[in-house]
Every structure is written in C-alpha cells, then in structure tokens.
Design an enzyme around this catalytic site. Structure first.
Site, PDB file in Angstrom:
ATOM      1  CG  LEU A  18      16.186 -21.001   1.086  1.00  0.00           C
ATOM      2  CD1 LEU A  18      17.697 -21.188   1.065  1.00  0.00           C
ATOM      3  CD2 LEU A  18      15.597 -21.372  -0.273  1.00  0.00           C
ATOM      4  CE  LYS A 120      -2.449 -12.808  -9.581  1.00  0.00           C
ATOM      5  NZ  LYS A 120      -2.614 -14.208  -9.270  1.00  0.00           N
ATOM      6  CD  GLU A 492      -4.030  -4.441   9.355  1.00  0.00           C
ATOM      7  OE1 GLU A 492      -3.484  -5.456   8.903  1.00  0.00           O
ATOM      8  OE2 GLU A 492      -4.585  -3.598   8.632  1.00  0.00           O
ATOM      9  CD1 TRP A 569      -3.944 -14.588  -1.844  1.00  0.00           C
ATOM     10  CD2 TRP A 569      -3.830 -12.964  -0.316  1.00  0.00           C
ATOM     11  NE1 TRP A 569      -3.427 -13.477  -2.458  1.00  0.00           N
ATOM     12  CE2 TRP A 569      -3.348 -12.462  -1.543  1.00  0.00           C
ATOM     13  CE3 TRP A 569      -3.858 -12.119   0.790  1.00  0.00           C
ATOM     14  CZ2 TRP A 569      -2.887 -11.148  -1.691  1.00  0.00           C
ATOM     15  CZ3 TRP A 569      -3.401 -10.817   0.641  1.00  0.00           C
ATOM     16  CH2 TRP A 569      -2.914 -10.332  -0.596  1.00  0.00           C
ATOM     17  CB  CYS A 651      -1.847  -3.548  -3.035  1.00  0.00           C
ATOM     18  SG  CYS A 651      -2.322  -4.792  -1.865  1.00  0.00           S
ATOM     19  CG  HIS A 702       6.133  -2.507  -2.330  1.00  0.00           C
ATOM     20  ND1 HIS A 702       5.712  -3.653  -1.700  1.00  0.00           N
ATOM     21  CD2 HIS A 702       5.049  -2.012  -2.959  1.00  0.00           C
ATOM     22  CE1 HIS A 702       4.428  -3.844  -1.957  1.00  0.00           C
ATOM     23  NE2 HIS A 702       4.002  -2.863  -2.704  1.00  0.00           N
TER      24      HIS A 702
END
Ligand SMILES: CN1c2c(nc(N)[nH]c2=O)NC[C@@H]1CNc1ccc(C(=O)N[C@@H](CCC(=O)N[C@@H](CCC(=O)N[C@@H](CCC(=O)O)C(=O)O)C(=O)O)C(=O)O)cc1
Ligand SMILES: N[C@@H](CCS)C(=O)O
Ligand SMILES: [Zn+2]
Length: 770
Positions: A18, A120, A492, A569, A651, A702
């Site tokens: 998906l 969230k 990174e 996480w 964040c 964002h």
C-alpha cells in the site's frame, strides 16, 4: 462455545504494497483505478488470512488513517476542503497531506490547502489526523466506504464485524478550532452515528465493533456523561454493539462501562488482566465479554499453556458469552514472520507477528472448544519456544547485569553546575551569539536509500557502501560550510532510521527485514526487537563523526539517539521492567558518548524525540516514568567533562507539564519544535526559568514552504522576549531527512541571515549606547 475475532489487521501489506502504491499515485505514476485495485487486493488478502475467525473486522483498512476515514464518513470535513468538488479520494488526501504550494493541477484550491494536524494515537507510534470542530460544525453521513467494504467481505463469504471509532473517542480526540466547547456537538454527532448504524444494519450485519479507547484514560465527569448520553441513544439501533477498549485498564471507568447499554465489551486482558473478574461479575448476564488475550502491541509468542490455565475456568463459566481476540488492533505489529528468512532461528522461534498471533488465537479457541488434546502438538511446540526464550543465555547475560548493578545515580551528575560548565564551553567553542545549527539529518535522497538497499541485498560490498556514505557526509559538510552554519552535523546519511540504526549495532537487539509498521500515511518504521540484555560491542558512530570533523574546522556535533527514545520506538522485552531495559541502553550510549569525547568531539547531541511520547496513558503514572526516563538520559549523557557540551533534541513536545523533568536532564542545550506554535511553547521554559540553553525551532521542516528571513527574525524576536538572547540557539524544528536539498538550502540560508541580522542589530544597539 467461545468465539474468536480480530479487532484490526495491518493494512500496509506484508511487503508494504500500500505504501508503494500510494506514493506512486501521489507522484502521478499510477491511476486511481490502479491504486484502488491494490487496496481491494490487500483487503481481500487480509480477510483470507483471517478466514478461520468467527468474525473478521471490516473498515480497518484505510488509505491513510482510520480517524480521517471516520471524519469523511461523518461528513466532518474542514471548511478549507468542503467546497472542493473534485474526486473524493483526492479530497481525502488533500486533508491528509495538505497542498502547501499553489498548484496548476489543483484548480479547486489554487492557493493550496493546509494538511490536517497529526498526532500520536494513544501511547503508540501510530499517528492520526486530528478531527477539527467548530461551534457550527454539522455532520452528514457518507456510509459508502463502509458499506462497500461490508459487501466486499460478504462476497468473500466472511462473517463481517464492521469496526468504527466510537463517538466519544472521536469527539474527545478532536480539536476545537474556535475554542468552542466541542462536547456541545455530541447530540448531532450521535445522530450521525445512529444513521450509520442503521445503514450498517440494513446490510444484514449483526455486530459492530465500536472502539472507545478513551475509556482507558482519566475521564472528567462531562466525558463520562457523554458516554451515558451517546450509548443510551445508540442502544436503540438494530445492531449489537461491542464496546471496545484497549491499551490499558479501565480503572475508575469500569463501573461506567458496566452501566452502558451495550451488547458486549472488549477488554485488553493483557494490560488489564486484573479487571477481568470484576468486568464479568458486574456485567449483565447476557453481555458478551471479549477478552484480548494475545498481545497486539508486541512481537513475542504468547505462553499459550499459561493463557489456557487462566482462561479455561472463565470459558467454562461464560460459555457462548466469551469471545477472544488480540488485545488491540494488530495495526501496531508487522504482518508476517514467515517473510523473515534472515532472522536468527533461535530468536525467530520466540516471535509472532500479526499472522502468527491469529494462529495463536485459533489454537486457544480450539483448546477451549475441544480440549487441549485437539491442539496438543501446537501447545507442545509453544511450550518449547517459551522455555527456550526464558532460559536463553542470550537473553539474560550476567556481564550486563553486573555492569548495571555497579551503576549509581552519581553517574547521572555532571561534574559542575551548568553556569560553570557554560563558561568553560564558551571558551572552548568560541561561538557567536545566536549560534546556528541543525538537528542532525540532511535529506535522505533516493540515491542514499537505493545504495543502502543495494548493500543490504549484497549487490555492493561494505567498502563501496562506506565510500558512498562518506561522500554524502562530505557533501553535507561542504554544504553546511558554504551556508555558514556555526555548528555542523554529519547528516546521518548512513542511518536508515534514528532508532533502527542503533538497534542494529547493539547486542541484545534483533532486526527484521520486513517488520514494517505504519507510522502515518505511507510512512513506516521497522522497530528493532529488544530481546536480551543490552551491550555495545564496539563504537557505533565515532568513525562517521570523526570523519566529518576531519573535513572542517567548525565543531561537528556527535549525534546519538537517547535511551528513552530507543526504548520507546522498539519492540521491547516483556520479561523485565521497561526501566531496566532503558538503563541497559543508557549504559551503552554512555560508553559511546565517552568515546566520542575521547575522539575530540566537543558537542554531543542525544536525541530524546520520544521522551514525552512514552508518558503513560494515565497521569497518575507519569512521575514514575519520568523519574526513570530522566535518570536513564542522565546516565547516558552526564559522564563527560565540563568542556563537552551536551545537547538534546525533542520534537512534538508540549513541555508545560513535564518541564521540571526536562530541566532535570541538565543538557547544556535543548533544541525543540516550536515554529508552528509561534514560540508559545517557550512559555513553559520562561515560566520555569529554565536555566540552560535553548534552540527553539524556527523552520517548520514538515512543510515544503521556505521560511523567509523576516519570518525567522520575527520568531527569534518572540523567542528573545521569553528567553535571554545569550542562551538562544538558532535551528530548524527537527531533522531534514524528509526534505529535499533545494528546499533545505534556501531555508537554511534565510535562517543564517536572520541570525546574522539579529547579531548585527544588537551590535548596532550596543555601539549606539556607548
Ligand atoms: C520521527 N519519527 C520517527 C518515529 N519512529 C522512528 N522509529 N523513527 C522516526 O524517525 N516515530 C515518530 C516519527 C514518525 N515519522 C516518520 C517519518 C518518516 C518515516 C519514513 O520516512 N520512513 C521510511 C522508511 C525509513 C527507512 O527505514 N528506510 C530504510 C529503508 C528504505 C526503503 O524502504 N527502501 C526501499 C527501496 C528504496 C529504493 O530502492 O529507492 C526498499 O527497501 O524496498 C533505509 O533508509 O535504508 C518510509 O519509507 O516509510 C517514518 C516515520
Ligand atoms: N537527529 C535526528 C532527530 C530527529 S527527531 C534527525 O535530525 O533526524
Ligand atoms: Zn525531531
């Protein structure tokens, strides 16, 4: 006889079908018909996988998010897209993703549309689109999505159980955009739900799963009353309602649930096992009791024999009234362990992903219906796997436990107080006022990901991979130097994800190839699996950071993910407290911090993006969590000398209610996401007199929008009204990995010129005063 059902299945697909289809559609590479065909295939596959169940969920599939689906079902669209007459699915994506720049192809919205806010979902790493309300919000039912899917599933011969988010949770999790009391909308909202249930009933549906997860949080009286009002009204509908709760115990809401006129209640019997007896005793005699007996939030095999020991007497007493299910939707776990050909076989035998969890449910059902003998081999194999994990020397490692026992709280203390350290660091670093920096990652362009994929597939060797990544690091340093940033990062490039990367390097973690879990929309994460005591076999980042530092005279920040974020996480152990696992990770990160310091790195950033996310669902448990989380950070960070500057980054954080704990972390500088709040988030720091340095984000990463120099000066001026300028840093809100270089360069150029402008203005004022 006991019935088995499921609350929801992952929709992203075992190979993220998906995700790839959505991203192709958004890029215009496939048509809407092709996208919906893939959606249809995924739903059919998922129902087939669940075919042995007595009830399969319908409506758990979503092209983006189940809360957004509910908003569209209820006709609760933000005003900004209400008049877009275009295609319904495109309108849905418009709310999900926004369209921030004027678009020639979007003539309905030539000026662009802001995306819905995302936040969230309870204490998971899944993010939903927040419903928006105003005092004049009206609802108008569009049941087409659900009805079509009910018909699809029925055509496949499934016994369907539609699943919807309940009205009170929907309202409670939404946001009032005009400060009106959203609770006043309840009667109209319930009317829309009533119509929806009628439409569903007309399809011949018997049961509807109505999710009210808000019941596992502390509810003020008006919200408790909202439950009574809503369910009194919905009880008139011609379908049976399974009121579904998950993620925790009901505690003081148990008596409320007991009173509600519903036909069944689902309780998370993994996290609220102790409430099962009370729920059964207090329930009306004809009420179905659905128990979530398989953990839907972790990846461990269940101990089926122990579950049966507990469940058999309940099944005997409840008979037909007992249903069993996973504790929550399986959205939060990967799809299929069988895809994992490379996982260490010893560890693999301890695991269960979504498909395997449903197999476990079937075994329990058969054992309850026909006796354990009917699934003797399954139970025997399960017992072997459970024992193997319990006794494995890879899980319980004496040397790690010994290191942990030597740890003392003292290890969490810096040698001197901040004020003294700040003087030493100012001498060492010699930074200008309003020092500029970034949060760590630079664009993870397709080429980087492609190269990593080639490396993982064995198409290129390690040397070629390292060279390619070093080239990226070099490019990143070059770009930052020419931009004129004061404190650089290595970018990174070598990291697939800020948590998975560290999991891959620490002993005690396993990682999957296809263990993806949806984080939001098409974005997924692959949480590492923390299976055993943690240690660091070798330095993890020192070479990369030292390489970047070798290319420049400017300080390069060491860049680490903190223990709390790694824990929150990851899929973590269920055989020891989270706090213990966190302290083990903290010790490993501490070693890395000290190695970076030894390598001459002067500033080390330890990201704790998920520290706030880990807060328990109930406030009464916050302090205990904060105590061990902050101690873990301190252990990781605070072994360094005064001259080494420790940064942390967070964040998505509102800090008001946890500011004391943030201050206790004692990082020399903290960078936070603030740009969208117009610096309002700094109020918590101002009110608390937060003593250390702060980098309030001045660039909303964002959005593809490029902030202007003027906007950034304005934000920094506002920040300066709350925090003394001597303690301000200038940086974006978060990492730049999801952005493109052609967005990042102009945005950072403006950020740097804004900082210079402020420095210049202050010099001018100072000269004028002399
Ligand atoms: C900050 N966030 C994070 C959270 N949790 C984490 N563990 N990490 C986070 O960063 N939670 C809260 C937020 C959630 N936000 C995001 C934001 C972005 C993503 C995201 O972009 N995810 C990527 C996957 C990232 C990754 O691990 N990439 C790997 C694998 C790349 C890949 O899929 N490669 C393809 C082939 C590509 C090609 O050939 O070009 C493949 O293997 O098939 C890597 O870089 O190696 C996503 O794509 O969804 C997630 C959460
Ligand atoms: N250092 C990380 C933090 C993200 S929260 C990054 O820059 O992507
Ligand atoms: Zn961040």
């Amino acid at each position: 006889m006991v019935n088995a059902h499921n609350l929801g299945f992952p929709r992203i697909g075992a190979k993220r079908e998906l995700k790839f289809a959505l991203e192709k559609y958004w890029k215009g590479l496939i048509s809407q018909a092709e996208l919906t065909l893939i959606g249809n295939e995924l739903r059919c596959q998922n129902w087939e996988t669940q075919a042995g169940l007595d009830w399969v969920p319908v409506g758990d599939f979503s092209y983006y998010d189940q809360m957004l689906d509910m908003s569209f079902t209820l006709g609760n669209l933000p005003d900004r897209v209400r008049d877009s007459h275009g295609n319904a699915l495109d309108n849905y994506f418009r709310v999900a993703r926004g369209r921030s720049a004027p678009s020639a192809t979007d003539d309905q919205n030539p000026a662009g549309v802001a995306a819905g806010e995302m936040t969230k979902w309870f204490d998971t790493n899944y993010h939903y689109i927040v419903p928006e309300f105003q005092s004049d919000t009206t609802f108008s039912l569009d049941a087409s999505r659900l009805i079509e899917q009910i018909r699809e599933a029925k055509l496949q011969g499934q016994n369907v159980k539609p699943t919807i988010i309940g009205p009170v949770t929907y309202l409670a999790l939404g946001k009032s955009k005009d400060a009106s009391d959203k609770r006043a909308l309840l009667p109209q909202l319930v009317e829309a739900y009533r119509q929806l249930l009628e439409r569903i009933a007309a399809e011949g549906v018997q049961w509807v799963q109505i999710d009210e997860a808000i019941l596992v949080t502390e509810l003020e009286t008006p919200w408790q009353e909202a439950f009574e009002e809503a369910y009194q009204s919905l009880s008139q509908c011609p379908v049976k309602l399974l009121l579904t709760t998950y993620f925790g115990p009901l505690l003081d809401n148990l008596s409320l649930v007991t009173k509600l006129p519903v036909d069944g209640v689902h309780l998370d019997a993994v996290n609220a096992r102790e409430e099962v007896d009370a729920l059964i005793e207090s329930a009306p005699q004809d009420r179905v009791i659905s128990l979530g007996v398989i953990n839907g939030r972790n990846v461990w095999k269940s101990d089926l024999n122990a579950t049966l020991d507990w469940l058999e007497p309940i099944a005997n007493s409840l008979g037909d009234r007992l249903w069993i299910a996973p504790s929550c939707s399986l959205l939060h776990v990967p799809v299929d362990l069988d895809s994992e050909a490379k996982l260490d076989p010893e560890i693999k035998q301890w695991l269960a992903f979504a498909k395997q969890k449903l197999d476990e449910l079937r075994v329990i059902k058969i054992a309850l219906r026909y006796g354990r003998g009917a699934v003797g081999a399954d139970l025997a194999n399960n017992a072997i796997a459970i024992e193997s994990r319990r006794n494995s020397p890879r899980v319980n490692r004496a040397e790690v436990q010994e290191s942990l026992s030597k740890m003392s709280e003292q290890w969490g203390n810096r040698r001197s107080a901040y004020a003294q350290r700040a003087e030493t660091q100012a001498e060492v670093l010699n930074l200008p006022k309003y020092p500029t920096t970034t949060i760590g990652s630079f664009p993870q362009i397709a080429e980087i990901r492609r190269t990593r994929r080639q490396y993982k597939a064995g198409d290129i060797d390690e040397a070629a991979y390292r060279t390619a990544m070093q080239n990226e690091v070099a490019r990143c340093v070059r770009e930052q130097e020419s931009l004129g940033l004061d404190v650089l990062v290595h970018g990174e490039a070598e990291r697939n994800d800020m948590v998975e990367y560290f999991g891959e390097q620490l002993d005690g973690f396993a990682f999957s190839e296809f263990g993806w879990v949806q984080s939001y929309g098409s974005r997924c994460v692959k949480p590492p699996i923390l299976f055993g005591d943690i240690s660091r076999p070798k330095p993890m980042t020192v070479e990369w950071i030292s390489y970047a530092q070798s290319l420049t005279d400017k300080p390069v920040k060491g860049m680490l993910t903190g223990p709390v974020t790694i824990l929150n996480w990851s899929f973590v152990r269920d055989d020891q407290p989270r706090s213990v696992s966190c302290q083990q990770i903290a010790l490993a990160i501490r070693e890395e911090v000290l190695d970076l310091e030894k390598a001459g790195i002067k500033i080390i950033q330890i990201d704790e993006a998920a520290l706030r996310e880990g807060l328990p669902l109930r406030r009464s448990q916050w302090q205990n969590y904060l105590d061990w989380a902050v101690l873990s950070f301190r252990i990781a960070a605070n072994g360094v000398a005064d001259r080494t500057q420790i940064h942390t980054h967070m964040c998505y954080s509102e800090f008001n209610d946890i500011i004391r704990s943030i201050a206790l972390m004692d990082a020399d500088a903290i960078t936070i996401e603030t740009s969208r709040s117009d610096m309002e988030l700094l109020k918590a720091f101002e009110d608390f007199n937060y003593p250390n340095e702060i980098g309030p984000g001045v660039y909303d990463i964002h959005s593809p929008n490029i902030p202007t120099e003027e906007q950034i000066v304005d934000l920094l001026t506002k920040a300066g009204e709350r925090i003394p300028a001597e303690r301000l840093w200038v940086n974006p809100d978060c990492g730049l990995k999801t952005r493109q270089w052609d967005e990042v360069i102009p945005a950072l150029t403006n950020m740097i010129s804004a900082a210079r402008k402020l420095r210049g203005a202050e010099v001018a004022v100072a000269c004028g005063n002399e």
